[in-house]
Motif scaffolding. Structure first.
Motif, short mmCIF file in Angstrom:
data_model
loop_
_atom_site.label_atom_id
_atom_site.label_comp_id
_atom_site.label_asym_id
_atom_site.label_seq_id
_atom_site.Cartn_x
_atom_site.Cartn_y
_atom_site.Cartn_z
N VAL A 1 0.84 -1.20 0.00
CA VAL A 1 0.00 0.00 0.00
C VAL A 1 0.87 1.25 0.00
O VAL A 1 0.65 2.18 -0.78
CB VAL A 1 -0.94 0.01 1.22
CG1 VAL A 1 -1.71 1.32 1.30
CG2 VAL A 1 -1.89 -1.18 1.19
N ALA A 2 1.85 1.29 0.89
CA ALA A 2 2.71 2.46 1.02
C ALA A 2 4.04 2.00 1.61
O ALA A 2 4.10 1.04 2.37
CB ALA A 2 2.08 3.51 1.91
N GLU A 3 5.10 2.75 1.26
CA GLU A 3 6.43 2.35 1.72
C GLU A 3 7.34 3.56 1.80
O GLU A 3 7.24 4.48 0.97
CB GLU A 3 7.03 1.33 0.75
CG GLU A 3 8.37 0.78 1.15
CD GLU A 3 8.87 -0.26 0.15
OE1 GLU A 3 8.92 0.05 -1.04
OE2 GLU A 3 9.17 -1.39 0.59
N ASP B 1 0.66 3.04 -3.59
CA ASP B 1 -0.03 2.36 -4.68
C ASP B 1 -1.05 3.33 -5.29
O ASP B 1 -1.62 4.16 -4.59
CB ASP B 1 -0.73 1.11 -4.15
CG ASP B 1 -1.39 0.32 -5.24
OD1 ASP B 1 -2.63 0.43 -5.40
OD2 ASP B 1 -0.68 -0.41 -5.94
N ASP B 2 -1.28 3.18 -6.59
CA ASP B 2 -2.22 4.09 -7.26
C ASP B 2 -3.61 4.08 -6.64
O ASP B 2 -4.31 5.08 -6.65
CB ASP B 2 -2.33 3.71 -8.75
CG ASP B 2 -1.11 4.13 -9.54
OD1 ASP B 2 -0.93 3.61 -10.66
OD2 ASP B 2 -0.33 4.96 -9.05
N LYS C 1 -3.36 6.56 -3.64
CA LYS C 1 -2.68 7.84 -3.80
C LYS C 1 -3.66 8.98 -3.64
O LYS C 1 -4.75 8.97 -4.22
CB LYS C 1 -2.01 7.87 -5.18
CG LYS C 1 -0.84 8.81 -5.30
CD LYS C 1 -0.12 8.60 -6.63
CE LYS C 1 0.63 7.29 -6.67
NZ LYS C 1 1.38 7.11 -7.93
N GLY C 2 -3.27 9.96 -2.83
CA GLY C 2 -4.14 11.11 -2.58
C GLY C 2 -5.10 10.91 -1.42
O GLY C 2 -5.74 11.86 -0.96
N ARG C 3 -5.22 9.67 -0.94
CA ARG C 3 -6.13 9.39 0.17
C ARG C 3 -5.39 8.91 1.42
O ARG C 3 -5.82 9.19 2.54
CB ARG C 3 -7.15 8.31 -0.22
CG ARG C 3 -8.01 8.68 -1.41
CD ARG C 3 -9.12 7.66 -1.63
NE ARG C 3 -8.58 6.33 -1.96
CZ ARG C 3 -8.83 5.24 -1.26
NH1 ARG C 3 -9.61 5.30 -0.18
NH2 ARG C 3 -8.33 4.05 -1.64
N PHE C 4 -4.28 8.19 1.24
CA PHE C 4 -3.51 7.65 2.35
C PHE C 4 -2.21 8.42 2.50
O PHE C 4 -1.59 8.83 1.50
CB PHE C 4 -3.18 6.17 2.12
CG PHE C 4 -4.35 5.23 2.21
CD1 PHE C 4 -5.66 5.68 2.23
CD2 PHE C 4 -4.12 3.86 2.26
CE1 PHE C 4 -6.73 4.81 2.31
CE2 PHE C 4 -5.18 2.97 2.34
CZ PHE C 4 -6.49 3.44 2.35
#
Length: 115
Positions: free
Chosen positions: A48-50, A60-61, A64-67
């Motif tokens: 998800v994110a790193e 991850d697309d 993106k923009g939410r997390f």
């Protein structure tokens, strides 16, 4: 032995927000990278994110923009702020860290997005 302990999962309505926390048993400065993964039944665990070193976070697309992922080194903690949650974000979320080419994982925390 390195331990990662997640918290903060739960039930939230679509459009809502949650913040996941992960506390490491050693300094987060020791990790080459730290990340958040998620998994749903019958599917592979997905990144998800790193954050690697001092690089900007990768997302991850789908998130993106939410997390937003962040590391608080003073508290040896990693966070994942999740906004505008969608039903498809429902999953078990895992904290992961890499030290000396070894992956360490938390036990996972369940996030359910449902009305």
């Amino acid at each position: 032995q390195v331990q990662l302990v997640e918290s903060g999962g739960g039930l939230v309505q679509p459009g809502g927000s949650l913040t996941l926390s992960c506390t490491a048993s050693r300094s987060t400065f020791n990790f080459y990278s730290m990340g958040w993964y998620r998994q749903t039944p019958g599917k592979q665990r997905e990144l998800v994110a790193e954050i690697t070193g001092r690089s900007r976070p990768y997302y991850d697309d789908s998130v993106k923009g939410r997390f937003t992922m962040s590391i608080e080194h003073t508290g040896n903690s990693v966070y994942l702020r999740m906004n505008n949650l969608k039903p498809e974000d429902t999953a078990v979320y895992y904290c992961q860290g890499v030290i000396n080419d070894t992956d360490y994982w938390g036990q996972g925390t369940l996030v359910t997005v449902s009305s």
